[in-house]
Design a protein around this motif. Structure first.
Motif, PDB file in Angstrom:
ATOM      1  N   HIS A  46      17.434  -8.568 -11.772  1.00  0.00           N
ATOM      2  CA  HIS A  46      16.592  -7.988 -11.059  1.00  0.00           C
ATOM      3  C   HIS A  46      16.936  -8.010  -9.383  1.00  0.00           C
ATOM      4  O   HIS A  46      17.366  -9.258  -9.160  1.00  0.00           O
ATOM      5  N   PHE A  47      16.838  -7.394  -8.756  1.00  0.00           N
ATOM      6  CA  PHE A  47      17.069  -7.298  -7.515  1.00  0.00           C
ATOM      7  C   PHE A  47      15.725  -7.918  -6.793  1.00  0.00           C
ATOM      8  O   PHE A  47      14.780  -8.122  -7.174  1.00  0.00           O
ATOM      9  N   ARG A  48      16.174  -8.925  -5.794  1.00  0.00           N
ATOM     10  CA  ARG A  48      15.248  -9.790  -5.231  1.00  0.00           C
ATOM     11  C   ARG A  48      15.084  -9.555  -3.653  1.00  0.00           C
ATOM     12  O   ARG A  48      16.172  -9.577  -2.957  1.00  0.00           O
ATOM     13  N   LEU A  49      14.204  -9.275  -3.030  1.00  0.00           N
ATOM     14  CA  LEU A  49      13.917  -9.169  -1.700  1.00  0.00           C
ATOM     15  C   LEU A  49      12.995 -10.372  -0.992  1.00  0.00           C
ATOM     16  O   LEU A  49      11.647 -10.436  -1.462  1.00  0.00           O
ATOM     17  N   ILE A  66       9.376  -1.730   0.919  1.00  0.00           N
ATOM     18  CA  ILE A  66       8.696  -2.868   0.779  1.00  0.00           C
ATOM     19  C   ILE A  66       7.747  -3.202   1.836  1.00  0.00           C
ATOM     20  O   ILE A  66       6.195  -3.254   1.680  1.00  0.00           O
ATOM     21  N   HIS A  67       8.313  -2.922   3.094  1.00  0.00           N
ATOM     22  CA  HIS A  67       7.295  -3.457   4.147  1.00  0.00           C
ATOM     23  C   HIS A  67       6.316  -2.162   4.606  1.00  0.00           C
ATOM     24  O   HIS A  67       5.179  -2.603   5.065  1.00  0.00           O
ATOM     25  N   LEU A  71       3.663  -3.895   0.903  1.00  0.00           N
ATOM     26  CA  LEU A  71       2.887  -5.052   1.315  1.00  0.00           C
ATOM     27  C   LEU A  71       1.647  -4.759   1.938  1.00  0.00           C
ATOM     28  O   LEU A  71       0.627  -5.538   1.652  1.00  0.00           O
ATOM     29  N   PRO A  72       1.445  -3.418   2.283  1.00  0.00           N
ATOM     30  CA  PRO A  72      -0.038  -2.931   2.686  1.00  0.00           C
ATOM     31  C   PRO A  72      -0.767  -2.963   1.467  1.00  0.00           C
ATOM     32  O   PRO A  72      -2.111  -3.110   1.529  1.00  0.00           O
ATOM     33  N   LEU A  73      -0.359  -3.061   0.143  1.00  0.00           N
ATOM     34  CA  LEU A  73      -1.149  -3.240  -1.136  1.00  0.00           C
ATOM     35  C   LEU A  73      -1.791  -4.580  -1.113  1.00  0.00           C
ATOM     36  O   LEU A  73      -3.003  -4.714  -1.711  1.00  0.00           O
TER      37      LEU A  73
END
Length: 147
Positions: A46-49, A66-67, A71-73
């Motif tokens: 799995h990629f991880r951020l 992502i940003h 993230l707004p979710l």
């Protein structure tokens, strides 16, 4: 977003790199959680951020997605994302206030197209958000009849 960076190009590069892959978005893990993840079949795949690391300027394609869209979710972290060529499926990994065991991730990914907290459908240069199951719901449905 800096001038000269096309959302279409960022999206294209993101999909070229991550379609048919999974990404774990987090802001750190509980002690021992990452070690348990790496013991799981495919757990290191799995990629991880890590959101504790600020995005670059300009943002990479994954940072942009992502940003700007995940993230707004406002879902709790960590989250697992399944990236398809036409949509991103997002599901948080919490049971109550605690992240479930990493062994649950493969079960979640098996059903993520039907059981997700959010689905981000690809539109030109962005994503359109759709709500799935309620945020508080995160039970894993095991179907042992297929084994």
């Amino acid at each position: 977003m800096q001038a000269g960076i096309s959302p279409l190009l960022l999206q294209q590069r993101f999909l070229e790199r991550f379609a048919r892959r999974s990404i774990i978005v987090h802001a750190g893990f509980a002690p021992g959680w990452m070690a348990e993840l790496l013991k799981e079949p495919g757990g290191g795949g799995h990629f991880r951020l890590d959101l504790r690391i600020p995005p670059g300027t300009p943002p990479s394609p994954i940072e942009w997605v992502i940003h700007r869209f995940v993230l707004p979710l406002d879902l709790p972290l960590p989250c697992i994302l399944r990236v398809d060529s036409d949509a991103i499926y997002v599901r948080h990994l919490l049971h109550g206030e605690v992240a479930g065991h990493p062994s649950e991730i493969l079960w979640m990914l098996d059903s993520i197209r039907e059981r997700y907290h959010a689905r981000l459908e690809v539109v030109a240069g962005g994503y359109r958000s759709f709500t799935g199951m309620p945020r508080a719901e995160n039970a894993i449905e095991y179907d042992f009849t297929q084994y």
